[in-house]
Write an enzyme that holds these catalytic residues in place. Structure first.
Site, PDB file in Angstrom:
ATOM      1  N   CYS A   1     -23.608 114.356 -33.333  1.00 34.61           N
ATOM      2  CA  CYS A   1     -22.809 115.792 -33.601  1.00 34.61           C
ATOM      3  C   CYS A   1     -23.407 116.011 -34.767  1.00 34.61           C
ATOM      4  CB  CYS A   1     -21.557 113.995 -34.242  1.00 34.61           C
ATOM      5  SG  CYS A   1     -20.219 115.539 -34.713  1.00 34.61           S
ATOM      6  N   TYR A   2     -23.114 115.980 -36.282  1.00 32.21           N
ATOM      7  CA  TYR A   2     -23.603 117.011 -37.183  1.00 32.21           C
ATOM      8  C   TYR A   2     -24.830 116.163 -37.218  1.00 32.21           C
ATOM      9  CZ  TYR A   2     -25.277 118.008 -41.871  1.00 32.21           C
ATOM     10  OH  TYR A   2     -25.787 118.782 -42.636  1.00 32.21           O
TER      11      TYR A   2
ATOM     12  N   LYS B   1     -21.657  91.160 -40.648  1.00 34.64           N
ATOM     13  CA  LYS B   1     -20.715  89.981 -40.016  1.00 34.64           C
ATOM     14  C   LYS B   1     -20.676  89.155 -39.076  1.00 34.64           C
ATOM     15  CE  LYS B   1     -17.388  87.955 -42.837  1.00 34.64           C
ATOM     16  NZ  LYS B   1     -17.452  87.456 -44.379  1.00 34.64           N
TER      17      LYS B   1
ATOM     18  N   ASP C   1     -20.185  84.044 -45.680  1.00 37.06           N
ATOM     19  CA  ASP C   1     -20.980  84.226 -46.467  1.00 37.06           C
ATOM     20  C   ASP C   1     -21.841  83.101 -46.669  1.00 37.06           C
ATOM     21  OD1 ASP C   1     -20.309  86.657 -44.214  1.00 37.06           O
ATOM     22  OD2 ASP C   1     -19.856  86.906 -46.356  1.00 37.06           O
TER      23      ASP C   1
ATOM     24  N   GLU D   1     -21.109 105.444 -30.414  1.00 35.01           N
ATOM     25  CA  GLU D   1     -21.125 104.892 -30.727  1.00 35.01           C
ATOM     26  C   GLU D   1     -19.393 103.719 -30.324  1.00 35.01           C
ATOM     27  OE1 GLU D   1     -21.763 107.599 -32.240  1.00 35.01           O
ATOM     28  OE2 GLU D   1     -20.860 107.733 -34.048  1.00 35.01           O
TER      29      GLU D   1
ATOM     30  N   GLY E   1     -21.831 114.045 -39.474  1.00 37.00           N
ATOM     31  CA  GLY E   1     -21.597 114.410 -40.661  1.00 37.00           C
ATOM     32  C   GLY E   1     -19.753 115.400 -41.507  1.00 37.00           C
TER      33      GLY E   1
ATOM     34  N   HIS F   1     -19.592 111.354 -29.469  1.00 36.87           N
ATOM     35  CA  HIS F   1     -19.804 109.950 -30.431  1.00 36.87           C
ATOM     36  C   HIS F   1     -20.261 108.474 -29.568  1.00 36.87           C
ATOM     37  CE1 HIS F   1     -19.624 111.435 -34.217  1.00 36.87           C
ATOM     38  NE2 HIS F   1     -18.413 112.100 -34.164  1.00 36.87           N
TER      39      HIS F   1
END
Ligand code: XMP
Length: 512
Positions: A83-84, A368, A228, A172, A56, A170
């Site tokens: 992180c945050y 997606k 979609d 990710e 954040g 991070h």
């Protein structure tokens, strides 16, 4: 979603919340994102196997920053703070966080201090991605430092007894060399997940749930031919067959033969009632004399929904209305607008006089790439499942100046040649989007003994990760040469082709 094993991504406003959830799901474990405003009671009720606090942009000492009930750390559910989220855990458990003079940003060398940490299993000293100003200077009681960097004394900490783990970097993002492995270690070593959430299972469970919900009633779905709605149609067809009616509005501004392709695909491969509304001529007459790009978009949009809802109104007699809404259309973010659900083109507002029992969104939990996987498993042709984005207003945004039936035809032909050559050249997968544009320019040329004065076609191809920024693709000259020569030879009314070498920004992907 009703799955046995799931991880909560608790969003504190970081920019990577969706990425974290996707990375978890790559391990066949379902992850869902909730804003930090969700209640502790709700979290308890969901029986999560693990919780990840996201990053954040704020400082934990600023009480207007997102915080959470400290009891979340006492539920016995494993927690990973990023992180945050890492600093927040420190603050919640009584450690010390300080603002530092220098911001640590970018790729940083991390040293692993606790080699036997289950979170760092098989992770050596390596590069991690950092982006923070505040840093932990004192870990809370019961915690130990598990990794550090030159600038950051606490790059990671843990309380393994309470199963609370925290990393300042991070995991990710792909810049963190062993990020995937770290998330894997959290999911399997700490949370002890089994990893059995697979798309095959998703299809079986969803089909079963759809059958139960729909019973013997009707379902109406608006099919655009995009990924979609196509996948939603296939899934609903598998569940209830010809109780499904798909309404497909062909406004005459699709690519060459595309309307027929969509119709054939769905009528041949799937059991359903297929209603096609061909209204190209009406659209062209509404667009007569209109030049301003925004006016054209407005007319196309208004006209489309008017035709669409009229048809849906005819088809609606109770039952259900289905939409191809996907997960990113529904996520509430932790960025302070938690009570607002993003408005998105997939979530369309129905006129009040049209009445259905309920709305069904069978793909609302999927990203997606997962929707595409489901589409492939259901047997939708690759061409549809992997198709590049196509704007709602169709070729209307690729014809500069007044739109006429003749111009649509010229553009469809030129675009078809371009697509064919890109396919043959084998570079299709390297491009994010590619198409032809009919400019409002005529130029002089020479063909045989004749002087010509004909249309200028522009071709555009871009590469991008997110379409917010894009670069023009470096298509080999010989491919461009073949495209140009074929367009001029095969498309009546075109005597010159140019390649658009503008990036976004300053250009947009589309021309209008
Ligand atoms: P721009 O031109 O804004 O395009 O750089 C970014 C991406 O969005 C698509 N696009 C649209 N999609 N309705 C849509 O559904 C629209 O009105 C629209 N305008 C642009 C464009 O094709 C590209 O993928």
């Amino acid at each position: 979603m009703n799955v046995k094993e799931k991880i909560l991504v608790l969003d504190f406003g970081g920019q990577y919340n969706q990425l974290i959830a996707r990375r978890v799901r790559d391990n066949n474990v379902y992850a869902e994102i909730k804003p930090y405003t969700v209640s502790l009671e709700e979290i308890k009720a969901e029986k999560y196997k693990g919780i990840i606090f996201t990053g954040g942009p704020n400082s934990v000492y600023d009480m207007s920053s997102p915080h959470f009930d400290k009891q979340i750390l006492d539920l016995g559910i494993p927690v990973l703070g990023i992180c945050y989220g890492c600093q927040l855990i420190c603050w919640m458990r009584g450690g010390k966080v300080e603002t530092s003079d220098t911001r640590e940003y970018g790729k940083i060398e991390m040293t692993v201090d606790k080699k036997d940490s289950v979170l760092f299993e098989n992770i050596p000293d390596s590069v991690v991605w950092m982006s923070h100003t505040d840093k932990i200077v004192e870990v809370p009681d019961g915690f130990e430092i598990t990794a550090h960097s030159d600038n950051c004394p606490v790059a990671a900490m843990e309380n393994s007894e309470d199963k609370i783990y925290a990393v300042q970097f991070h995991p990710e993002v792909t810049h963190t060399e062993y990020g995937k492995k770290l998330l894997y270690n959290f999911i399997f070593n700490v949370c002890e997940c089994s990893g059995n959430w697979k798309m095959e299972g998703f299809i079986d469970n969803t089909v079963k749930a759809l059958r139960e919900k729909i019973g013997d009633k009707k379902v109406v779905l608006g099919l655009s031919g995009g990924v979609d709605s196509s996948v939603a149609a296939a899934l609903l067809s598998k569940a209830v067959g010809n109780q499904l009616t798909c309404v497909f509005v062909d406004q005459g501004l699709m690519r060459k033969d595309e309307g027929d392709f969509v119709e054939q695909t769905f009528t041949k491969l799937f059991d359903m009632k297929f209603v096609r509304v061909n209204c190209g001529e009406e659209f062209i007459s509404k667009l007569k004399g209109v030049i301003d790009p925004e006016d054209k978009r407005k007319i196309i949009g208004t006209e489309f929904y008017s035709v669409f809802w009229n048809k849906i109104r005819e088809e609606a007699d109770g039952g259900f209305f289905a939409q191809g809404t996907i997960y990113p259309d529904c996520i509430e973010s932790g960025k302070g607008d938690a009570d607002k659900i993003k408005t998105h083109h997939n979530k369309v507002k129905m006129p009040e006089d049209i009445k259905f029992d309920d709305v069904i969104e069978p793909l609302a939990d999927l990203f997606k790439d997962e929707v595409r996987k489901v589409g492939e498993l259901l047997g939708i042709p690759k061409e549809l499942v992997w198709r590049q984005p196509f704007p709602g207003p169709g070729l209307g945004v690729r014809i500069i100046g007044e739109i006429t039936a003749e111009k649509v035809k010229i553009l469809q032909e030129a675009d078809a040649v371009f697509r064919d050559e890109i396919k043959k050249s084998g570079i299709e997968n390297e491009l994010s989007q590619f198409f032809a544009v009919l400019t409002d320019v005529k130029t002089v040329g020479v063909m045989g003994d004749h002087r010509t004065y004909d249309n200028l076609i522009a071709i555009r191809a871009v590469t991008t990760d997110d379409f917010m920024t894009a670069d023009f693709a470096r298509i080999p000259y010989d491919v461009l040469a073949r495209v140009s020569s074929r367009i001029i030879n095969e498309c009546t009314g075109v005597n010159r082709v140019v390649y658009d070498i503008t990036s976004k920004p300053p250009g947009t992907v589309e021309w209008a």
